[in-house]
Design a protein around this motif. Structure first.
Motif, mmCIF file in Angstrom:
data_model
loop_
_atom_site.group_PDB
_atom_site.id
_atom_site.type_symbol
_atom_site.label_atom_id
_atom_site.label_comp_id
_atom_site.label_asym_id
_atom_site.label_seq_id
_atom_site.Cartn_x
_atom_site.Cartn_y
_atom_site.Cartn_z
ATOM 1 N N GLY A 180 6.035 3.236 4.586
ATOM 2 C CA GLY A 180 5.608 1.952 5.156
ATOM 3 C C GLY A 180 5.000 2.133 6.528
ATOM 4 N N ASP A 181 4.319 1.085 6.996
ATOM 5 C CA ASP A 181 3.600 1.189 8.273
ATOM 6 C C ASP A 181 4.511 1.083 9.484
ATOM 7 O OD1 ASP A 181 4.244 -1.488 8.109
ATOM 8 O OD2 ASP A 181 2.244 -2.225 8.618
ATOM 9 N N GLY A 240 1.214 -6.334 -1.350
ATOM 10 C CA GLY A 240 1.913 -6.572 -0.078
ATOM 11 C C GLY A 240 1.030 -7.338 0.882
ATOM 12 N N ARG A 241 0.889 -6.818 2.094
ATOM 13 C CA ARG A 241 0.070 -7.519 3.093
ATOM 14 C C ARG A 241 -1.429 -7.397 2.794
ATOM 15 N NH1 ARG A 241 2.763 -4.905 8.002
ATOM 16 N NH2 ARG A 241 4.210 -4.102 6.454
ATOM 17 N N TYR A 253 3.188 -14.798 11.922
ATOM 18 C CA TYR A 253 1.741 -15.044 12.043
ATOM 19 C C TYR A 253 1.296 -15.955 10.912
ATOM 20 C CZ TYR A 253 1.392 -11.559 8.302
ATOM 21 O OH TYR A 253 1.540 -10.884 7.116
ATOM 22 N N LEU A 285 0.822 -1.217 0.000
ATOM 23 C CA LEU A 285 0.000 0.000 0.000
ATOM 24 C C LEU A 285 0.852 1.261 0.000
ATOM 25 C CD1 LEU A 285 -2.862 -0.928 2.476
ATOM 26 C CD2 LEU A 285 -2.889 -0.931 -0.015
ATOM 27 N N ALA A 286 1.978 1.236 0.724
ATOM 28 C CA ALA A 286 2.827 2.429 0.788
ATOM 29 C C ALA A 286 3.410 2.734 -0.591
ATOM 30 C CB ALA A 286 3.940 2.211 1.810
ATOM 31 N N TYR A 301 -9.378 6.853 8.336
ATOM 32 C CA TYR A 301 -8.352 6.535 7.333
ATOM 33 C C TYR A 301 -8.514 7.533 6.171
ATOM 34 C CZ TYR A 301 -6.922 2.033 9.397
ATOM 35 O OH TYR A 301 -6.400 1.041 10.211
ATOM 36 N N GLU A 349 8.717 -5.045 -7.480
ATOM 37 C CA GLU A 349 8.033 -5.826 -6.454
ATOM 38 C C GLU A 349 8.591 -7.245 -6.439
ATOM 39 O OE1 GLU A 349 5.714 -5.697 -3.862
ATOM 40 O OE2 GLU A 349 6.211 -7.834 -3.826
ATOM 41 N N ALA A 350 8.990 -7.700 -5.251
ATOM 42 C CA ALA A 350 9.618 -9.024 -5.129
ATOM 43 C C ALA A 350 8.634 -10.169 -5.393
ATOM 44 C CB ALA A 350 10.202 -9.172 -3.724
ATOM 45 N N VAL A 393 14.689 -6.367 -5.043
ATOM 46 C CA VAL A 393 15.842 -5.461 -5.000
ATOM 47 C C VAL A 393 16.782 -5.944 -3.893
ATOM 48 C CG1 VAL A 393 16.569 -3.099 -4.474
ATOM 49 C CG2 VAL A 393 14.535 -3.509 -5.894
ATOM 50 N N SER A 408 13.238 -6.244 4.840
ATOM 51 C CA SER A 408 13.866 -6.152 3.509
ATOM 52 C C SER A 408 14.702 -4.880 3.390
ATOM 53 C CB SER A 408 12.802 -6.105 2.427
ATOM 54 O OG SER A 408 12.511 -7.390 2.022
ATOM 55 N N LEU A 427 -1.177 1.292 10.915
ATOM 56 C CA LEU A 427 -1.491 0.177 10.019
ATOM 57 C C LEU A 427 -1.664 0.631 8.563
ATOM 58 C CD1 LEU A 427 -3.890 -1.610 12.533
ATOM 59 C CD2 LEU A 427 -1.574 -2.306 11.956
ATOM 60 N N MET A 428 -2.761 0.208 7.907
ATOM 61 C CA MET A 428 -2.898 0.537 6.475
ATOM 62 C C MET A 428 -2.828 2.035 6.227
ATOM 63 S SD MET A 428 -5.724 -1.872 4.671
ATOM 64 C CE MET A 428 -7.075 -1.748 5.818
ATOM 65 N N HIS A 463 -9.336 -7.695 6.305
ATOM 66 C CA HIS A 463 -8.921 -6.351 6.730
ATOM 67 C C HIS A 463 -10.149 -5.440 6.874
ATOM 68 C CE1 HIS A 463 -4.812 -7.365 5.635
ATOM 69 N NE2 HIS A 463 -4.392 -6.130 5.794
ATOM 70 N N ALA A 464 -10.027 -4.418 7.716
ATOM 71 C CA ALA A 464 -11.088 -3.404 7.836
ATOM 72 C C ALA A 464 -10.474 -2.011 7.708
ATOM 73 C CB ALA A 464 -11.785 -3.537 9.179
HETATM 74 C C1 LIG Z 1 -3.666 -10.674 8.637
HETATM 75 C C2 LIG Z 1 -3.569 -9.185 8.610
HETATM 76 C C3 LIG Z 1 -4.669 -8.411 8.938
HETATM 77 C C4 LIG Z 1 -4.564 -7.023 8.931
HETATM 78 N N1 LIG Z 1 -5.680 -6.281 9.208
HETATM 79 C C5 LIG Z 1 -5.621 -4.943 9.114
HETATM 80 C C6 LIG Z 1 -6.793 -4.166 9.297
HETATM 81 O O1 LIG Z 1 -7.874 -4.701 9.527
HETATM 82 N N2 LIG Z 1 -6.679 -2.805 9.212
HETATM 83 C C7 LIG Z 1 -5.492 -2.190 8.940
HETATM 84 O O2 LIG Z 1 -5.459 -0.965 8.863
HETATM 85 N N3 LIG Z 1 -4.377 -2.914 8.743
HETATM 86 C C8 LIG Z 1 -4.412 -4.263 8.820
HETATM 87 N N4 LIG Z 1 -3.279 -4.994 8.607
HETATM 88 C C9 LIG Z 1 -2.012 -4.261 8.373
HETATM 89 C C10 LIG Z 1 -1.836 -3.844 6.912
HETATM 90 O O3 LIG Z 1 -1.960 -4.952 6.072
HETATM 91 C C11 LIG Z 1 -0.454 -3.229 6.744
HETATM 92 O O4 LIG Z 1 -0.288 -2.169 7.663
HETATM 93 C C12 LIG Z 1 -0.196 -2.643 5.343
HETATM 94 O O5 LIG Z 1 -0.674 -3.486 4.343
HETATM 95 C C13 LIG Z 1 1.308 -2.417 5.189
HETATM 96 O O6 LIG Z 1 1.619 -1.909 3.915
HETATM 97 P P1 LIG Z 1 3.110 -1.550 3.512
HETATM 98 O O7 LIG Z 1 3.068 -1.073 2.119
HETATM 99 O O8 LIG Z 1 3.693 -0.680 4.545
HETATM 100 O O9 LIG Z 1 3.926 -2.916 3.609
HETATM 101 P P2 LIG Z 1 3.759 -4.292 2.804
HETATM 102 O O10 LIG Z 1 2.333 -4.541 2.543
HETATM 103 O O11 LIG Z 1 4.515 -5.302 3.585
HETATM 104 O O12 LIG Z 1 4.468 -4.028 1.418
HETATM 105 C C14 LIG Z 1 5.837 -4.218 1.191
HETATM 106 C C15 LIG Z 1 6.023 -4.748 -0.218
HETATM 107 O O13 LIG Z 1 7.411 -4.787 -0.509
HETATM 108 C C16 LIG Z 1 7.692 -5.997 -1.191
HETATM 109 N N5 LIG Z 1 9.115 -6.277 -0.988
HETATM 110 C C17 LIG Z 1 9.719 -6.750 0.123
HETATM 111 N N6 LIG Z 1 11.045 -6.852 -0.080
HETATM 112 C C18 LIG Z 1 11.291 -6.407 -1.340
HETATM 113 C C19 LIG Z 1 12.477 -6.260 -2.112
HETATM 114 N N7 LIG Z 1 13.672 -6.567 -1.617
HETATM 115 N N8 LIG Z 1 12.360 -5.794 -3.379
HETATM 116 C C20 LIG Z 1 11.147 -5.471 -3.888
HETATM 117 N N9 LIG Z 1 9.992 -5.600 -3.195
HETATM 118 C C21 LIG Z 1 10.073 -6.049 -1.929
HETATM 119 C C22 LIG Z 1 6.771 -7.010 -0.509
HETATM 120 O O14 LIG Z 1 6.605 -8.155 -1.320
HETATM 121 C C23 LIG Z 1 5.500 -6.172 -0.379
HETATM 122 O O15 LIG Z 1 4.709 -6.248 -1.532
HETATM 123 C C24 LIG Z 1 -3.339 -6.395 8.610
HETATM 124 C C25 LIG Z 1 -2.247 -7.176 8.251
HETATM 125 C C26 LIG Z 1 -2.354 -8.546 8.263
HETATM 126 C C27 LIG Z 1 -1.162 -9.372 7.875
#
Ligand SMILES: Cc1cc2nc3c(=O)[nH]c(=O)nc-3n(C[C@H](O)[C@H](O)[C@H](O)COP(=O)(O)OP(=O)(O)OC[C@H]3O[C@@H](n4cnc5c(N)ncnc54)[C@H](O)[C@@H]3O)c2cc1C
Length: 528
Positions: A480-481, A81-82, A352, A54-55, A108, A74-75, A280, A314, A491-492, A102-103
């Motif tokens: 990122g989160d 992502g999550r 988890y 999402l970030a 937000y 994207e890896a 990367v 990462s 979070l999201m 997710h909610a």
């Molecule tokens: C089960 C579960 C339930 C959740 N429920 C909620 C909810 O209800 N409400 C809420 O607000 N949040 C919830 N969250 C949290 C939310 O999912 C995360 O806060 C958010 O998705 C994080 O986004 P991000 O972009 O920071 O990180 P990520 O989603 O982790 O994105 C990082 C990305 O980088 C990629 N990457 C990693 N290493 C490399 C590399 N070396 N080179 C290239 N790409 C790479 C990964 O594959 C990934 O796609 C939940 C999470 C989980 C796991």
């Protein structure tokens, strides 16, 4: 006597106007409002976004919309992502399986803005009340109704477990809750656990168990070391900042169809290059050591800006590996060590798992989403056949059901997928005794270790989006989160917002107007 009545009336009217019209959200305006909204046509600027969660998607959207050439590396085999969805073949059918339910909450602001821009709000519906079961308390159905603070009185009044008189014993906690101050909260409680805080403030056990423990569970972090400062911030975002803070929406389709697919389509329409399966490993510096311009996966590409939006572990690995590469160059090594000084010390939360199970029978009269914060290893159970079309159609046809079990802070070690059900089965049967008579037709387990930890003694290391500028790397930013924001976010929403902040950093340095950022107030709502 008449004057006294007028005074009381005036106070009541003032108080009512305060509670009925909560303070509006805080808008952080661009620091360069007079700059053009887009990059001039004749200018080309290339931006690398590492990570398509999402970030990364948020940063890519803000920049590509304004005329920047954006490449996402994207890896994984999919973006999101999550919040990703992958197709999995089971029972002679292809199933869209998400990382886990997710909610999206009312506060937000950046996330809602994106959902509106993507035109996907019709893929969501309200999740009215959150149903909980506990081991030592009656079940609860928690929701907020009416103006603040009457909504909170209502919540306690409806509760079979919590008493208003108990709440009054905890006046000390009110100072930190109702009169919360984001600017000082980390100074006060960054190194205090929530449990210590609750003990010190005489929070009644029932309030801790029923209101606080459940939020702790969904942080996917260890409860015993979670920082009170972080949790008091969550309380503001999800409960206290205004009476609709706990209102939330959920998707009616899988995440790919509901959000990530339309988002990807919009990015592609703005010319964003999305490279999947592209991990990367290392960054590459320019000749004078002033900025990162590329990656070892394709050193021929040249970028003006780099946004690191991969997961925290990462980012740590990429920086460590880059430091090794430049170890003999003192100038570059110092800059990378400056980044590592903060980032390297931040821990990850425990692993988890999310397990989806296809059963031959259906549960009777149970809420579609059930939080089970006192039933480790199960934290949450979702009946997908009541939630998404594909699953509902299968359940109607076969009489079966599909349940998703969220297993946070997994403490049984590295077990194979076929052992997971055996380990959680006793708890699943305690929650739903009917399951004893169900047959498992298929299952899918998502295991990961990609959640940041917000434990005590880590706040001092948590960087902001623009911290790399302090290390003399102004063309690099984080998203990122796992980052610190100068306003409450989590979070999201923290992921999406830091993506926008990283984009704002690039926009400012290229003389293009930044985007607004909206957050809840820095201070709690008070009571009078
Ligand atoms: C089960 C579960 C339930 C959740 N429920 C909620 C909810 O209800 N409400 C809420 O607000 N949040 C919830 N969250 C949290 C939310 O999912 C995360 O806060 C958010 O998705 C994080 O986004 P991000 O972009 O920071 O990180 P990520 O989603 O982790 O994105 C990082 C990305 O980088 C990629 N990457 C990693 N290493 C490399 C590399 N070396 N080179 C290239 N790409 C790479 C990964 O594959 C990934 O796609 C939940 C999470 C989980 C796991």
């Amino acid at each position: 006597m008449r004057n006294r009545t007028i005074c009381i009336l005036a106070v009541v009217i003032l108080w009512f106007s305060w509670v009925a019209f909560p303070r509006p959200p805080r808008v952080i305006k661009p620091v360069n409002p007079n700059d053009p909204t887009n990059l001039p046509d004749q200018v080309t600027k290339n931006v690398l976004v590492i990570g398509g969660g999402l970030a990364g998607l948020s940063a890519a959207l803000e920049l590509s919309e304004r005329g920047f050439n954006v490449s996402i590396k994207e890896a994984d085999t999919v973006v999101g992502g999550r919040l990703h969805t992958k197709d999995v073949k089971l029972l002679n059918q292809t199933w869209p399986i998400e990382t886990g339910f997710h909610a999206w909450f009312n506060n937000y602001f950046q996330s809602h803005d994106i959902l509106e821009r993507l035109g996907v709000t019709s893929n969501f519906r309200r999740w009215e009340a959150v149903d909980y079961i506990f081991r030592d308390y009656e079940p609860e159905s928690i929701y907020s109704k009416g103006p603040y603070p009457l909504n909170l009185f209502g919540l306690i009044h409806r509760s079979p477990n919590m008493k208003l008189t108990d709440a009054l014993h905890s006046v000390k906690s009110l100072v930190d809750l109702a009169y919360f101050q984001y600017d000082t909260i980390f100074e006060k409680y960054a190194n205090t656990t929530l449990e210590e805080w609750a003990r010190d403030k005489d929070v009644p056990q029932s309030f801790y168990d029923i209101l606080m423990k459940p939020i702790l569970s969904v942080t996917l972090n260890r409860r015993d070391i979670f920082s009170a400062a972080e949790m008091l911030t969550y309380n503001q975002i999800y409960f206290l900042s205004d009476s609709s803070a706990d209102h939330r929406i959920i998707t009616t389709k899988n995440f790919q169809d509901a959000v990530i697919g339309p988002w990807t389509q919009m990015l592609l329409s703005y010319g964003v290059r999305i490279q999947l399966n592209t991990k990367v490993e290392q960054l590459v510096m320019n000749n004078d050591g002033s900025k990162f311009i590329s990656t070892t996966s394709n050193p021929d590409e040249q970028f003006d800006h780099v946004i690191m939006a991969a997961s925290l572990d990462s980012i740590q690995n990429i920086l460590k590996s880059t430091e090794k590469q430049y170890h003999d160059n003192e100038q570059i090594r110092n800059k990378i060590n400056c980044l590592l000084r903060k980032v390297e010390k931040l821990p990850m939360a425990p692993p988890y798992k999310v397990m989806r199970v296809w059963f031959d029978k259906q549960l009777q009269n149970k809420p579609e989403i059930l939080e089970t914060p006192h039933h480790h290893p199960i934290n949450l159970v979702v009946q997908y056949n009541l939630l998404e079309e594909t699953y509902a159609e299968w359940a109607n046809r076969t009489g079966g059901s599909v349940l998703e079990f969220h297993l946070y802070t997994w403490s049984y070690g590295d077990v194979s997928d076929d052992r997971v059900w055996d380990l959680i089965r006793p708890t699943a049967e305690e929650i739903y005794p009917d399951i004893k008579y169900f047959k498992i037709l298929a299952y899918h387990v998502h295991s990961a270790n990609d959640f940041p930890s917000f434990e005590i003694n880590t706040h001092q290391f948590r960087p902001t989006v623009t911290y790399p500028t302090e290390c003399e790397l102004p063309n690099l930013s984080f998203a990122g989160d796992w980052l610190y924001t100068d306003f409450p976010s989590a979070l999201m929403e923290r992921a999406v917002t830091t993506g926008r902040q990283a984009a704002n950093h690039v926009l400012l340095s290229e003389g293009v107007r930044q985007s607004n950022i909206v957050s809840i107030n820095l201070d709690g709502p008070g009571i009078v």
